[in-house]
Design an enzyme around this catalytic site. Structure first.
Site, mmCIF file in Angstrom:
data_model
loop_
_atom_site.group_PDB
_atom_site.id
_atom_site.type_symbol
_atom_site.label_atom_id
_atom_site.label_comp_id
_atom_site.label_asym_id
_atom_site.label_seq_id
_atom_site.Cartn_x
_atom_site.Cartn_y
_atom_site.Cartn_z
ATOM 1 N N GLU A 148 32.480 -11.990 2.038
ATOM 2 C CA GLU A 148 31.538 -11.175 2.694
ATOM 3 C C GLU A 148 30.052 -11.670 2.351
ATOM 4 O OE1 GLU A 148 29.156 -7.749 3.823
ATOM 5 O OE2 GLU A 148 29.210 -8.699 1.763
ATOM 6 N N ASP A 200 33.435 -10.491 -3.601
ATOM 7 C CA ASP A 200 32.570 -11.740 -3.931
ATOM 8 C C ASP A 200 31.134 -11.179 -4.098
ATOM 9 O OD1 ASP A 200 32.600 -11.081 -1.045
ATOM 10 O OD2 ASP A 200 31.398 -12.855 -0.606
#
Length: 377
Positions: free
Chosen positions: A134, A67
């Protein structure tokens, strides 16, 4: 720069979604004889892949995240404000590759995968965990995967965990991280006595009390400085006042700030420190809400870490600074006894508009990963 590495990174950068990025990585790893699976929690997908060759071989785990942060505001014509090239195009010129996530951290993922491809039969067991959560709350990424594996009785032994977060400060290889300070998000609400600005004798301005509190918070030392973790510090991230006329003092104001703290502090000491500063403004009341994100942690010692440092010296000529400063990472979710180290690209471009990584740095990082795997195999 090897053409496969450039092609792989561009393929990752051209995926504006986590699931698209994971499918690219999954396809690559299947060709390298990995067993892969996608673990999804509350709509967040994560990739877990293993290649176990023999029980007596050492096991290296690579931890990363697919991400990325937002690329920014999209204009009417579809371009993204401030970007010279579309942030998900993987544009490449003679020296650099551009795109959201190039540094944090699709570049390091591509480097590790290319390093794997360069040595198809190492005497090494390899685990790869690529989180899809994250940059966000982090709840449904690495910790959810590890908890699931633990509950299912298949959490493997890992001799060493290599994390590809951007760690270098100025030059690739100048820093290796082996821990991180704790992180505490704090919201403070200050209530005073509002009213007409023409009658200050009837006012207790919460804006003044809050601003003075925040200035003292940042100017006063927070605990002792630590050689490995650095100094603790507070950063103000938001100040909110309810909309009103220019001649009206509000009753309440709020602010948010974060404290990154080394082992000389604890959440309890932080609370006492904030309460002590607030007590200096008796005309207003202070209410705090604390959200402890993580506590200070560091890796246990490991021969693999020593070999990683040796490889960095051999490849770059640099002796890396060993640190536990900077931003936190998914290393905080690893078991307390787990040896790990973070080594990735230079951090300066992370999260910025026109995020980019040089071709030279990509080549060097992939070489470090490759030689390191050979050293510990």
């Amino acid at each position: 720069m090897p053409e496969p590495l450039l092609y792989l990174l561009q393929s990752l950068l051209r995926q504006p979604t986590v699931s698209g990025t994971l499918s690219v990585i999954d396809s690559f790893l299947c060709k390298e004889a990995f067993e892969t699976e996608i673990l999804t929690f509350h709509g967040i997908s994560n990739l877990y892949a293993t290649r176990f060759l023999a029980p007596h071989f050492p096991t290296l785990a690579f931890l990363g995240h697919a991400d990325v942060v937002s690329a920014g505001e999209v204009e009417i014509d579809g371009t993204v404000q401030g970007w010279d090239h579309p942030p998900f195009s993987g544009f490449c010129d003679e020296s650099s590759v551009f795109g959201r996530g190039a540094v944090d951290m699709k570049g390091a993922i591509a480097c590790f995968l290319e390093a794997l491809r360069q040595q198809p039969q190492p005497l090494l067991n390899v685990i790869i965990l690529i989180s899809g959560d994250e940059e966000g709350d982090g709840v449904w990424g690495t910790p959810a995967v590890l908890d699931t594996l633990r509950q299912q009785g298949r959490l493997p032994r890992m001799d060493f965990v290599l994390i590809g977060e951007p760690t270098s400060r100025k030059t690739l290889g100048d820093m290796v991280k082996i821990g991180c300070r704790g992180s505490c998000n704090i919201t403070v609400t200050v209530t005073g006595q509002g009213g007409h600005v023409a009658y200050p004798e009837f006012l207790a301005n919460p804006l003044l009390a809050l601003s003075q509190f925040l200035c003292r918070l940042q100017s006063n030392p927070l605990g002792e400085e630590d050689e490995l973790f650095g100094a603790s510090h507070a950063e103000v991230t938001q100040i909110c006042s309810p909309p009103s006329a220019c001649n009206v003092v509000p009753e309440t104001v709020t602010a948010q700030f974060n404290i990154r703290y080394n082992p000389s502090l604890s959440p309890e000491k932080i609370k006492r420190h904030c309460a002590g500063l607030a007590a200096q403004y008796p005309a207003c009341s202070f209410e705090f809400v604390y959200d402890v994100q993580s506590r200070p942690f560091k890796s246990t010692r490991s021969d693999c870490r020593s070999r990683l440092i040796e490889v960095i010296k051999d490849v770059t000529g640099l002796t890396p600074h060993i640190s536990a400063s900077g931003a936190s990472s998914d290393a905080r979710f690893l078991p307390a006894s787990q040896p790990f180290a973070e080594l990735g690209l230079p951090v300066q471009q992370a999260h910025k508009i026109n995020e980019s990584v040089t071709i030279a740095d990509l080549t060097i990082l992939s070489q470090i990963y490759e030689v390191f795997m050979r050293k510990i195999a």
